[in-house]
Design a protein around this motif. Sequence first.
Motif, PDB file in Angstrom:
ATOM      1  N   VAL A  75       0.833  -1.216   0.000  1.00  0.00           N
ATOM      2  CA  VAL A  75       0.000   0.000   0.000  1.00  0.00           C
ATOM      3  C   VAL A  75       0.864   1.261   0.000  1.00  0.00           C
ATOM      4  O   VAL A  75       0.421   2.343   0.365  1.00  0.00           O
ATOM      5  N   GLY A  76       2.135   1.093  -0.379  1.00  0.00           N
ATOM      6  CA  GLY A  76       2.985   2.253  -0.552  1.00  0.00           C
ATOM      7  C   GLY A  76       3.691   2.751   0.689  1.00  0.00           C
ATOM      8  O   GLY A  76       4.192   3.876   0.699  1.00  0.00           O
ATOM      9  N   LEU A  77       3.772   1.920   1.732  1.00  0.00           N
ATOM     10  CA  LEU A  77       4.410   2.342   2.988  1.00  0.00           C
ATOM     11  C   LEU A  77       5.735   1.607   3.192  1.00  0.00           C
ATOM     12  O   LEU A  77       5.879   0.452   2.783  1.00  0.00           O
ATOM     13  N   LEU A  78       6.670   2.266   3.834  1.00  0.00           N
ATOM     14  CA  LEU A  78       7.923   1.635   4.198  1.00  0.00           C
ATOM     15  C   LEU A  78       7.697   0.688   5.377  1.00  0.00           C
ATOM     16  O   LEU A  78       6.686   0.791   6.081  1.00  0.00           O
ATOM     17  N   PRO A  79       8.624  -0.246   5.621  1.00  0.00           N
ATOM     18  CA  PRO A  79       8.500  -1.115   6.794  1.00  0.00           C
ATOM     19  C   PRO A  79       8.323  -0.303   8.072  1.00  0.00           C
ATOM     20  O   PRO A  79       8.870   0.800   8.211  1.00  0.00           O
ATOM     21  N   ALA A  80       7.562  -0.850   9.001  1.00  0.00           N
ATOM     22  CA  ALA A  80       7.243  -0.136  10.239  1.00  0.00           C
ATOM     23  C   ALA A  80       8.491   0.232  11.024  1.00  0.00           C
ATOM     24  O   ALA A  80       8.565   1.316  11.621  1.00  0.00           O
ATOM     25  N   CYS A  81       9.494  -0.629  11.029  1.00  0.00           N
ATOM     26  CA  CYS A  81      10.719  -0.349  11.780  1.00  0.00           C
ATOM     27  C   CYS A  81      11.455   0.851  11.197  1.00  0.00           C
ATOM     28  O   CYS A  81      12.000   1.681  11.928  1.00  0.00           O
ATOM     29  N   VAL A  82      11.471   0.942   9.867  1.00  0.00           N
ATOM     30  CA  VAL A  82      12.147   2.057   9.199  1.00  0.00           C
ATOM     31  C   VAL A  82      11.413   3.365   9.489  1.00  0.00           C
ATOM     32  O   VAL A  82      12.030   4.395   9.778  1.00  0.00           O
ATOM     33  N   GLU A  83      10.102   3.312   9.428  1.00  0.00           N
ATOM     34  CA  GLU A  83       9.298   4.503   9.678  1.00  0.00           C
ATOM     35  C   GLU A  83       9.437   4.980  11.117  1.00  0.00           C
ATOM     36  O   GLU A  83       9.403   6.178  11.394  1.00  0.00           O
ATOM     37  N   ALA A  84       9.583   4.035  12.034  1.00  0.00           N
ATOM     38  CA  ALA A  84       9.648   4.394  13.464  1.00  0.00           C
ATOM     39  C   ALA A  84      11.014   4.905  13.887  1.00  0.00           C
ATOM     40  O   ALA A  84      11.130   5.578  14.918  1.00  0.00           O
ATOM     41  N   CYS A  85      12.049   4.607  13.126  1.00  0.00           N
ATOM     42  CA  CYS A  85      13.411   4.993  13.495  1.00  0.00           C
ATOM     43  C   CYS A  85      13.611   6.487  13.286  1.00  0.00           C
ATOM     44  O   CYS A  85      13.603   6.977  12.146  1.00  0.00           O
ATOM     45  N   LYS A  86      13.806   7.218  14.358  1.00  0.00           N
ATOM     46  CA  LYS A  86      13.933   8.680  14.285  1.00  0.00           C
ATOM     47  C   LYS A  86      15.327   9.133  13.868  1.00  0.00           C
ATOM     48  O   LYS A  86      15.512  10.245  13.409  1.00  0.00           O
ATOM     49  N   ASN A  87      16.326   8.275  14.055  1.00  0.00           N
ATOM     50  CA  ASN A  87      17.698   8.655  13.748  1.00  0.00           C
ATOM     51  C   ASN A  87      18.130   8.272  12.335  1.00  0.00           C
ATOM     52  O   ASN A  87      19.282   8.522  11.955  1.00  0.00           O
ATOM     53  N   GLY A  88      17.265   7.642  11.598  1.00  0.00           N
ATOM     54  CA  GLY A  88      17.628   7.232  10.243  1.00  0.00           C
ATOM     55  C   GLY A  88      18.632   6.103  10.212  1.00  0.00           C
ATOM     56  O   GLY A  88      19.396   5.963   9.248  1.00  0.00           O
ATOM     57  N   ALA A  89      18.619   5.264  11.247  1.00  0.00           N
ATOM     58  CA  ALA A  89      19.572   4.161  11.316  1.00  0.00           C
ATOM     59  C   ALA A  89      19.181   3.015  10.380  1.00  0.00           C
ATOM     60  O   ALA A  89      20.036   2.211   9.988  1.00  0.00           O
ATOM     61  N   LEU A  90      17.915   2.925  10.028  1.00  0.00           N
ATOM     62  CA  LEU A  90      17.439   1.852   9.157  1.00  0.00           C
ATOM     63  C   LEU A  90      17.064   2.421   7.795  1.00  0.00           C
ATOM     64  O   LEU A  90      16.261   3.348   7.694  1.00  0.00           O
TER      65      LEU A  90
END
Length: 260
Positions: free
Chosen positions: A207-222
């Motif tokens: 549905v056009g969304l990135l993985p939840a872990c990537v979206e939740a990472c605030k530091n851009g580590a993923l």
Amino acid sequence: MESNRRSFLKVSGICALGLGALPVAKALAKPALPQFLTNSQALTGKKWAMVVDMKKCWEKADEGCKDCILACHKVHNVPDIGTIKEEVKWIWTEHYENTFPGQTNEFNVENIKDKPFINLCNHCTDPPCVRVCPTKATFKRPDGIVMMDYHRCIGCRFCMAGCPYGSRSFNFRDPRPYIKTELNPTFPTRERGVVEKCNFCEERLAVGLLPACVEACKNGALTFGDLEDPNSPVRKLLAQNYTIVRKPELGTGPNIYYII
């Protein structure tokens, strides 16, 4: 009169033959392929991968934050059993020596020894779990995502034995009473006796969304992207940084890369 009678019988016979053959023709006709609706906003790729920048992960706290873990487990209704023996995990952390066995020595940089390293399914290029599954409950999609079909899983746990990364969890009991977060009705809950693991959030990609872990990472580590696309963010990171993967000597071709 006789001539008219013969003509009538001839025409009647032809009509009868045609009507009788019609159902047979329909039965033998090649059925049209079903048409599936696809979301025009879906994220598509030829070979999905993830880059984990552990330096950024540790910026928030020495022990790392757990935003990615909490987001993943909430979205996928992952239960919190409360015991290590029966725990179900899609993303978790391990120390360096457990994440990268064989890639350590006594002179390793001290400040990484006791820090947490994010672990998840590696979505291997040559996944051993797929080869050993007798029911094809574990399978690999054309875009590289290694999937689980919970309905096909018979709980033999061959895939768990085949996975060299400990990326799979078995439901020893009904997991539903142990879901501590608000239930996500858009993702199926599992049953006792099946295996589960990270699925690269394939339902979100659809549905056009990135993985939840990537979206939740605030530091851009993923960072998530298509390895086959030279302009993708993962390809750019891999070109700019030296990375390592877990247990490369096994030849499974992990698609989770670590910047350390």
